[in-house]
Design an enzyme around this catalytic site. Structure first.
Site, PDB file in Angstrom:
ATOM      1  N   GLU A  27      12.605  11.448  11.830  1.00 52.24           N
ATOM      2  CA  GLU A  27      11.348  11.779  12.507  1.00 52.24           C
ATOM      3  C   GLU A  27      11.643  12.152  13.951  1.00 52.24           C
ATOM      4  OE1 GLU A  27       6.942   9.764  13.443  1.00 52.24           O
ATOM      5  OE2 GLU A  27       8.462   8.651  12.309  1.00 52.24           O
ATOM      6  N   ASN A  72       4.424   9.430  11.813  1.00 59.78           N
ATOM      7  CA  ASN A  72       3.261   9.632  12.673  1.00 59.78           C
ATOM      8  C   ASN A  72       3.339  10.925  13.466  1.00 59.78           C
ATOM      9  OD1 ASN A  72       2.483   7.125  11.755  1.00 59.78           O
ATOM     10  ND2 ASN A  72       3.041   6.034  13.620  1.00 59.78           N
ATOM     11  N   ASN A 172       0.663  12.029   6.369  1.00 63.57           N
ATOM     12  CA  ASN A 172       1.345  10.749   6.575  1.00 63.57           C
ATOM     13  C   ASN A 172       0.340   9.680   6.985  1.00 63.57           C
ATOM     14  OD1 ASN A 172       3.887   9.063   7.271  1.00 63.57           O
ATOM     15  ND2 ASN A 172       2.661   8.951   9.135  1.00 63.57           N
ATOM     16  N   GLU A 173       0.310   8.577   6.263  1.00 62.15           N
ATOM     17  CA  GLU A 173      -0.436   7.363   6.646  1.00 62.15           C
ATOM     18  C   GLU A 173      -1.837   7.671   7.161  1.00 62.15           C
ATOM     19  OE1 GLU A 173       1.881   4.897   9.274  1.00 62.15           O
ATOM     20  OE2 GLU A 173       3.371   4.445   7.731  1.00 62.15           O
ATOM     21  N   TYR A 244       7.506  -2.494   5.266  1.00 68.21           N
ATOM     22  CA  TYR A 244       8.561  -2.979   6.145  1.00 68.21           C
ATOM     23  C   TYR A 244       8.570  -4.505   6.130  1.00 68.21           C
ATOM     24  CZ  TYR A 244       8.685   1.761   8.094  1.00 68.21           C
ATOM     25  OH  TYR A 244       8.796   3.114   8.256  1.00 68.21           O
ATOM     26  N   GLU A 292       8.883   5.275   3.008  1.00 67.63           N
ATOM     27  CA  GLU A 292       9.236   4.494   4.201  1.00 67.63           C
ATOM     28  C   GLU A 292       9.434   3.056   3.758  1.00 67.63           C
ATOM     29  OE1 GLU A 292       7.040   4.746   7.864  1.00 67.63           O
ATOM     30  OE2 GLU A 292       6.501   6.859   7.513  1.00 67.63           O
ATOM     31  N   GLN A 351      14.729   4.486   9.369  1.00 63.37           N
ATOM     32  CA  GLN A 351      15.103   5.895   9.369  1.00 63.37           C
ATOM     33  C   GLN A 351      16.620   6.018   9.299  1.00 63.37           C
ATOM     34  OE1 GLN A 351      13.031   8.279  12.289  1.00 63.37           O
ATOM     35  NE2 GLN A 351      11.102   7.272  11.893  1.00 63.37           N
TER      36      GLN A 351
END
Length: 503
Positions: A27, A72, A172-173, A244, A292, A351
């Protein structure tokens, strides 16, 4: 000592080992791109400014796909800013990470880097501040051979052949209030459906990923997936999932049990997707892109972006330093991903470089491997063929955060062509070693290799000056006796057994 028994039989198959399980993520965040993969002043940099030492470690890590450019970041990104002559590209404010984006690296550069690193690009489109028109323009620029304004623009920019990107994330999200262009499930579902429909008019064979909820503890989790898939089911192939983990309040026992939560998280998404399938009388199944996942200490100072009038380029952000315990948890999460290979068809360790990453760099200087590098690299290198259903008998303990967990967790892969059987196992015991006995339903196997990754101090962390004190080492306790192999797993450890059929 804990005693565990694993039964392995090649007659019982979960599904194929998928190379896309071993994907990662780059990212435009912190030093992931600038001084990460791209550092023109570095001694190993090539003509495009990409660090050769990073590419070498990416190959060693065994990464299959790389998701780009966010995250993001993508929800405020204009892809056009990152193509064409570099001297003419604008600098923009990145609202996601309160940084400045110089657009030195963009789509064409990233695809060139991906080809050099032997990885498949996974592209995300901006459905935060943009929509259908911008998505199909990006697809035309990327994938159309020539003869149109945008494809000819790509060719003029130095990429004569199309980028041929087949895997695309639709935003994304989007349920996250922090997301630029945050939307309700109804708003996003309709936009994702229209975008997918338009993209398929250019190429019906694209693989499209709809946004799932951004976290399992979001109020929207579950209901979001149901509503979005109700709108998009026949237009997409996968639903994204993000998760996460971190150790909280010194509770190492719960942290080591993170794989239990991963299992239930995946099962919940599968149940929701299948409920939509049944209600809509659909024939196909929607699978999961767990694009992710990682250990991430979000409450640490390095996870807080700049503020106020400070909009730096490539600030130090999310540069967690990982311990042996973190690596064992990552190994346990890989076990969970493999165990769900029938429904998890893609995954991205978030990442790749510098940002919560297995690879770290100094600007213009040295490179080193974090502890988490090793379980990922071993699993990617050795998991081949099919994932097997295994039966595991193991004592359990109660973790405060994730409930009942086995002291040992394990998965096995079998490659009939090469005759390789590989068993991956973690010992979650903090004090005690564990004896794992593997009963084999395959004749003619020999023990090729046994390794363990562990340290007397589970909080040992690699640094730029020392990333070799703890490496996967030969485990001399492993022994094969007829149809059973036994091995002693050190406390807080990641372990690999490799056997091969010789007759």
């Amino acid at each position: 000592m804990t005693h565990a028994r694993l039964v392995v039989d090649p007659a019982f198959v979960v599904g194929p080992v998928r190379r896309r399980t071993f994907g990662s993520f780059v990212e435009h965040l912190g030093r992931s791109v600038y001084t990460g993969i791209h550092d023109p002043g570095h001694p190993t940099a090539d003509a495009d400014g990409f660090r050769g030492d990073v590419i070498e470690l990416v190959r060693e890590l065994g990464v299959s796909t790389v998701r780009y450019p966010g995250g993001n970041f993508v929800s405020g990104y204009k892809w056009e800013d990152g193509v064409g002559p570099q001297g003419e590209r604008p600098t923009r404010l990145d609202l996601a990470w309160h940084s400045s984006e110089p657009n030195t690296v963009g789509l064409d550069e990233f695809v060139r880097w991906a080809r050099k690193a032997d990885v498949e690009p996974m592209m995300a489109v901006n459905l935060g501040t943009r929509g259908v028109a911008e998505a199909i323009e990006l697809l035309e620029y990327s994938n159309v051979d020539g003869g149109t304004q945008l494809s000819e623009q790509r060719r003029a920019n130095g990429s004569d052949s199309p980028h041929a990107i087949s895997l695309w994330c639709l935003g994304n999200e989007m349920d996250g209030p922090w997301q630029t262009g945050h939307k309700t499930a109804a708003e996003y579902g309709r936009l994702a459906a229209e975008t997918a429909r338009a993209m398929r008019q250019i190429d019906p064979d694209l693989e499209l990923v709809a946004c799932g909820s951004s976290a399992s503890d979001m109020p929207t989790f579950g209901a979001w997936e149901h509503e979005v898939l109700t709108e998009t089911y026949e237009l997409v192939d996968l639903i994204s999932a993000h998760i996460y983990f971190a150790e909280h309040d010194g509770d190492l026992a719960s942290f080591l049990a993170a794989g239990v939560r991963m299992d239930s998280f995946i099962d919940s998404i599968v149940a929701t997707a299948d409920a939509v399938r049944a209600a809509g009388k659909h024939s196909k199944r929607i699978h999961i892109s767990l694009d992710e996942w990682n250990v991430w200490y979000q409450d640490r100072a390095e996870s807080r972006p700049p503020s106020g009038t400070d909009w730096p380029v490539a600030p130090v952000l999310l540069e967690d330093r990982y311990t042996v315990a973190d690596a064992v948890v990552v190994g346990g999460l890989l076990i969970s991903l493999l165990r769900h290979t029938d429904r998890v068809h893609a995954a991205s360790l978030a990442q790749l470089v510098n940002v919560i990453a297995p690879i770290m760099t100094e600007p213009g200087g040295r490179i080193w491997k974090q502890t988490t590098f090793h379980p990922f690299a071993q699993a990617s290198a050795l998991a081949r063929g099919v994932v097997l259903h295994t039966a595991l008998e193991v004592p359990t303990y109660e973790s405060a955060r994730y409930g009942t967990a086995g002291f040992v967790d394990s998965v096995a892969t079998w490659d009939a062509e090469s005759g390789d059987l590989v068993v991956f196992a973690v010992n979650r015991g903090i004090e005690d070693a564990a004896e794992l006995a593997v009963d084999l339903r395959i004749e003619g196997l020999e023990l090729v290799e046994a390794t363990s990754y562990a340290h007397d101090d589970p909080y040992w962390a690699a640094t730029v000056d020392d990333d070799t004190t703890v490496l996967p080492r030969a485990n001399v306790t492993a022994a094969l006796d007829g149809a059973r192999v036994t091995v002693t797993l050190p406390p807080v450890s990641w372990n690999v057994l490799r056997l091969r059929r010789v007759v």
